[in-house]
Design a protein around this motif. Structure first.
Motif, PDB file in Angstrom:
ATOM      1  N   VAL A  36       0.845  -1.214   0.000  1.00 49.32           N
ATOM      2  CA  VAL A  36       0.000   0.000   0.000  1.00 49.32           C
ATOM      3  C   VAL A  36       0.874   1.256   0.000  1.00 49.32           C
ATOM      4  CG1 VAL A  36      -1.798   1.292   1.222  1.00 49.32           C
ATOM      5  CG2 VAL A  36      -1.897  -1.205   1.170  1.00 49.32           C
ATOM      6  N   GLY A  37       1.929   1.248   0.800  1.00 56.10           N
ATOM      7  CA  GLY A  37       2.900   2.336   0.746  1.00 56.10           C
ATOM      8  C   GLY A  37       2.608   3.554   1.594  1.00 56.10           C
ATOM      9  N   GLY A  38       1.510   3.562   2.323  1.00 58.03           N
ATOM     10  CA  GLY A  38       1.225   4.692   3.212  1.00 58.03           C
ATOM     11  C   GLY A  38       0.237   4.234   4.265  1.00 58.03           C
ATOM     12  N   HIS A  39      -0.311   5.188   5.035  1.00 61.21           N
ATOM     13  CA  HIS A  39      -1.316   4.815   6.031  1.00 61.21           C
ATOM     14  C   HIS A  39      -2.567   4.275   5.337  1.00 61.21           C
ATOM     15  CE1 HIS A  39       1.108   7.738   8.360  1.00 61.21           C
ATOM     16  NE2 HIS A  39       0.780   6.972   9.386  1.00 61.21           N
ATOM     17  N   TYR A  40      -3.221   3.338   5.967  1.00 63.51           N
ATOM     18  CA  TYR A  40      -4.459   2.800   5.403  1.00 63.51           C
ATOM     19  C   TYR A  40      -5.304   2.162   6.495  1.00 63.51           C
ATOM     20  CZ  TYR A  40      -2.084  -1.745   5.663  1.00 63.51           C
ATOM     21  OH  TYR A  40      -1.419  -2.860   6.116  1.00 63.51           O
ATOM     22  N   PHE A  41      -6.570   1.949   6.189  1.00 65.89           N
ATOM     23  CA  PHE A  41      -7.468   1.276   7.130  1.00 65.89           C
ATOM     24  C   PHE A  41      -7.749  -0.140   6.654  1.00 65.89           C
ATOM     25  CE2 PHE A  41      -8.617   5.755   7.829  1.00 65.89           C
ATOM     26  CZ  PHE A  41      -8.733   5.807   9.211  1.00 65.89           C
ATOM     27  N   ILE A  42      -7.943  -1.044   7.602  1.00 65.93           N
ATOM     28  CA  ILE A  42      -8.531  -2.351   7.286  1.00 65.93           C
ATOM     29  C   ILE A  42      -9.885  -2.383   7.994  1.00 65.93           C
ATOM     30  CG2 ILE A  42      -8.310  -4.861   7.353  1.00 65.93           C
ATOM     31  CD1 ILE A  42      -5.296  -4.517   7.685  1.00 65.93           C
ATOM     32  N   ASP A  56      -8.971  -1.265  11.810  1.00 71.17           N
ATOM     33  CA  ASP A  56      -7.633  -0.920  12.295  1.00 71.17           C
ATOM     34  C   ASP A  56      -7.090   0.149  11.373  1.00 71.17           C
ATOM     35  OD1 ASP A  56      -7.835  -2.891  14.183  1.00 71.17           O
ATOM     36  OD2 ASP A  56      -6.355  -4.233  13.268  1.00 71.17           O
ATOM     37  N   MET A  57      -6.315   1.073  11.908  1.00 74.16           N
ATOM     38  CA  MET A  57      -5.565   1.960  11.021  1.00 74.16           C
ATOM     39  C   MET A  57      -4.103   1.563  11.104  1.00 74.16           C
ATOM     40  SD  MET A  57      -4.991   6.011  10.645  1.00 74.16           S
ATOM     41  CE  MET A  57      -3.720   5.926  11.856  1.00 74.16           C
ATOM     42  N   MET A  58      -3.533   1.406   9.940  1.00 71.98           N
ATOM     43  CA  MET A  58      -2.185   0.876   9.852  1.00 71.98           C
ATOM     44  C   MET A  58      -1.209   1.914   9.318  1.00 71.98           C
ATOM     45  SD  MET A  58      -3.109  -2.252  10.599  1.00 71.98           S
ATOM     46  CE  MET A  58      -1.559  -3.116  10.305  1.00 71.98           C
ATOM     47  N   HIS A  59      -0.007   1.898   9.882  1.00 75.36           N
ATOM     48  CA  HIS A  59       1.154   2.520   9.236  1.00 75.36           C
ATOM     49  C   HIS A  59       1.789   1.378   8.456  1.00 75.36           C
ATOM     50  CE1 HIS A  59       5.460   3.618   9.079  1.00 75.36           C
ATOM     51  NE2 HIS A  59       5.018   4.863   8.990  1.00 75.36           N
ATOM     52  N   PRO A  60       2.516   1.657   7.359  1.00 75.66           N
ATOM     53  CA  PRO A  60       3.100   0.542   6.620  1.00 75.66           C
ATOM     54  C   PRO A  60       3.878  -0.448   7.505  1.00 75.66           C
ATOM     55  CG  PRO A  60       3.411   2.568   5.395  1.00 75.66           C
ATOM     56  CD  PRO A  60       2.709   2.954   6.672  1.00 75.66           C
ATOM     57  N   ASN A  61       4.422   0.008   8.625  1.00 79.73           N
ATOM     58  CA  ASN A  61       5.199  -0.917   9.468  1.00 79.73           C
ATOM     59  C   ASN A  61       4.433  -1.584  10.592  1.00 79.73           C
ATOM     60  OD1 ASN A  61       7.377  -0.227   7.936  1.00 79.73           O
ATOM     61  ND2 ASN A  61       8.131   1.309   9.384  1.00 79.73           N
ATOM     62  N   MET A  62       3.302  -1.033  10.998  1.00 84.20           N
ATOM     63  CA  MET A  62       2.588  -1.634  12.138  1.00 84.20           C
ATOM     64  C   MET A  62       1.199  -1.028  12.333  1.00 84.20           C
ATOM     65  SD  MET A  62       4.516   0.124  15.367  1.00 84.20           S
ATOM     66  CE  MET A  62       6.056   0.240  14.451  1.00 84.20           C
ATOM     67  N   GLU A  63       0.440  -1.716  13.184  1.00 84.84           N
ATOM     68  CA  GLU A  63      -0.890  -1.214  13.534  1.00 84.84           C
ATOM     69  C   GLU A  63      -0.778  -0.020  14.490  1.00 84.84           C
ATOM     70  OE1 GLU A  63      -3.485  -4.127  15.616  1.00 84.84           O
ATOM     71  OE2 GLU A  63      -3.913  -2.409  16.899  1.00 84.84           O
ATOM     72  N   LEU A  64      -1.542   1.029  14.198  1.00 76.37           N
ATOM     73  CA  LEU A  64      -1.542   2.209  15.068  1.00 76.37           C
ATOM     74  C   LEU A  64      -2.835   2.329  15.864  1.00 76.37           C
ATOM     75  CD1 LEU A  64      -0.182   5.106  12.796  1.00 76.37           C
ATOM     76  CD2 LEU A  64       1.061   3.751  14.470  1.00 76.37           C
ATOM     77  N   VAL A  65      -3.934   1.870  15.292  1.00 77.10           N
ATOM     78  CA  VAL A  65      -5.263   2.168  15.830  1.00 77.10           C
ATOM     79  C   VAL A  65      -6.169   0.943  15.727  1.00 77.10           C
ATOM     80  CG1 VAL A  65      -7.388   3.519  15.416  1.00 77.10           C
ATOM     81  CG2 VAL A  65      -5.161   4.599  15.076  1.00 77.10           C
ATOM     82  N   SER A  66      -7.030   0.755  16.745  1.00 73.74           N
ATOM     83  CA  SER A  66      -8.211  -0.111  16.574  1.00 73.74           C
ATOM     84  C   SER A  66      -9.434   0.714  16.900  1.00 73.74           C
ATOM     85  CB  SER A  66      -8.191  -1.292  17.545  1.00 73.74           C
ATOM     86  OG  SER A  66      -7.156  -2.156  17.237  1.00 73.74           O
ATOM     87  N   GLY A  67     -10.526   0.408  16.227  1.00 73.93           N
ATOM     88  CA  GLY A  67     -11.756   1.138  16.519  1.00 73.93           C
ATOM     89  C   GLY A  67     -12.937   0.437  15.903  1.00 73.93           C
TER      90      GLY A  67
END
Ligand code: ATP
Ligand code: AMO
Length: 434
Positions: A318-324, A350-361
């Protein structure tokens, strides 16, 4: 000392009192320099040995490195001085002498390992780089707070000593509370939900969470800072909008206010504020995309959680922040609402940074019967959560929210190798003090 001049404000011709630490002493024979360092920078103090009082020279040039000193004198222009000015001293006082042997070198000339730095955080934060991280951290928290306030959310503080866990039983720290079983709170989850049903409606909290994590890793802490948001009368899409807005506001504030700190960290050229809308991939699309990368030894199947390797492969793709979005209901907690038209799918994201999960909601289950049923399905005893569930019988609006890991935000923003770099006094398996 209140009317002291910060070193950065010293102008030629000023009569000043500067106070700070003896950063360096350079003796060139007939002339010697004491470099005084304070919060704002450094300034050179000049000792011309033949022209000045002997005691003054003696005090100013024999002080041990990192002693606290206070110097009064006149600021003069001096092109050869590192900042173009220097202080010609009238008095020098050693306010608090430092031992000649230091556990770590604040000038940064001698590298120290992270454990040594963490054991001596006071000295470590006399260095520019660690100090820059915490200036940026403060800017991020202020920006996020302002952003939420702009979203008409009210800041709350909820208990950290609690009777029940929410995010999985194995990660709880038990404590005794006047003979009763109690725990350190893993998340303000239930309390923030209770407050959307109050007159406050829209709330946020920035506070500690405690997790007895199974793994000792570069991105897990046992005490972390959670940035929580929760709002009545919105759904998971609304929560994702606020989540994305908060993250972008944090990046914007750092870009605008922390140019010097970014320079110190060597990030001045590469720091980028994310401008584009973050892609929102459904869980199904996410696992298909991970499988298509061919990076995993075993293909993911529906229902699998994303392993660290899967997160990395998808992040790179994806190459940037994204949501799953639209995770299988079974991998999300009891308080997350399922889709009305498909109970196997949740509104959790979840909101993800390319390297790891940052957020759950996610959107929350606000209907009493379904909530209690969800507890039972997850093997939890609804009775021990009665303080929470009963409020769902008195008018609980539809609501949604998220939790953003504060240290993971700083870590990913600044490309730090270890999350401990983003905490003053980290708590991990090996570390309970300082
Ligand atoms: P959650 O939000 O799901 O509670 P988290 O944010 O703590 O979790 P992540 O850090 O995203 O979890 O971890 C993703 C996955 O990687 C998890 O399944 C976790 O168990 C696993 N994991 C993390 N660290 C390690 C490790 N050192 N060794 C093996 N697996 C790990
Ligand atoms: P979750 O458990 O995913 O969700 O936590 C939310 C975010 O908090 C951060 N985080 C951590 N950071 C460092 N060390 C840890 N041990 C740690 N644990 C969590 C991560 C994670 O994405 N109640 C939900 C949120 C919600 O639904 O509103 C929750 O706690 O960045």
């Amino acid at each position: 000392m209140d009317d002291r001049t910060y070193t950065a404000d010293a102008e030629p011709g000023d009569e000043v009192t500067v106070a700070g630490w003896a950063h360096e002493i350079r003796d060139l024979g007939g002339i010697a320099f004491l470099i005084v360092r304070d919060k704002t920078g450094k300034i050179q103090v000049k000792f011309a040995k033949d022209e000045m009082d002997e005691d003054l020279v003696e005090t100013g040039t024999n002080v041990t490195r990192e002693s606290v000193v206070q110097v009064t004198g006149t600021v003069e222009e001096e092109p050869r001085a590192p900042t173009g000015v220097e202080v010609v001293p009238e008095t020098v006082e050693v306010v608090a002498p430092a031992d000649p042997e230091l556990p770590l070198d604040p000038s940064g000339k001698v590298d120290a390992e992270l454990p040594t730095r963490l054991d001596n955080r006071t000295l470590d934060l006399r260095r520019d780089e660690p100090k820059a991280i915490f200036e940026i951290r403060a800017t991020v928290l202020a920006a996020v707070r302002d952003y939420f306030r702009g979203e008409n959310a009210t800041e709350i503080n909820t208990p950290k000593i609690v009777a029940t866990g929410t995010e999985g039983g194995t990660e709880l720290f038990p404590i005794t509370y006047f003979g009763q079983e109690a725990f350190m709170n893993q998340s303000p989850q239930l309390f923030k939900q209770l407050m959307v049903g109050s007159g406050l409606e829209r709330v946020f909290e920035i506070g500690p969470i405690f997790r007895a994590e199974e793994h000792n890793t570069p991105r897990h802490l046992n005490e972390a800072t959670s940035i929580d948001f929760e709002s009545a009368f919105t759904d998971h899409h609304g929560a994702m909008d606020v989540c994305e807005g908060a993250l972008k506001a944090a990046y914007e504030a750092v870009a605008e206010e922390c140019a010097d700190e970014l320079e110190t960290l060597g990030l001045a050229d590469e720091f980028e504020v994310p401008e584009e809308a973050f892609p929102r991939l459904s869980y199904e699309e996410a696992i298909e995309r991970v499988n298509a990368t061919g990076e995993l030894d075993e293909q993911l199947v529906w229902g699998d959680d994303l392993s660290t390797e899967a997160e990395k492969a998808l992040g790179a793709d994806v190459g940037g922040h994204y949501f799953i979005t639209d995770w299988p209901s079974e991998v999300k907690p009891f308080y997350i609402k399922d889709h009305d038209d498909d109970e196997s799918l949740s509104t959790g994201f979840d909101m993800m940074h390319p390297n790891m999960e940052l957020v759950s909601g996610g959107q929350r289950e606000h209907r009493y019967e379904q909530l209690v049923e969800g507890f039972e399905q997850q093997g939890l005893d609804p009775e021990s959560f009665e303080y929470y569930t009963k409020m769902f019988r008195y008018g609980m609006p539809p609501h949604a929210g998220f939790g953003l890991g504060g240290e993971r935000l700083i870590m990913t923003m600044l490309g730090l190798d270890n999350i401990r770099e983003a905490v003053l006094f980290p708590r991990d398996r090996q570390r309970l003090s300082p």
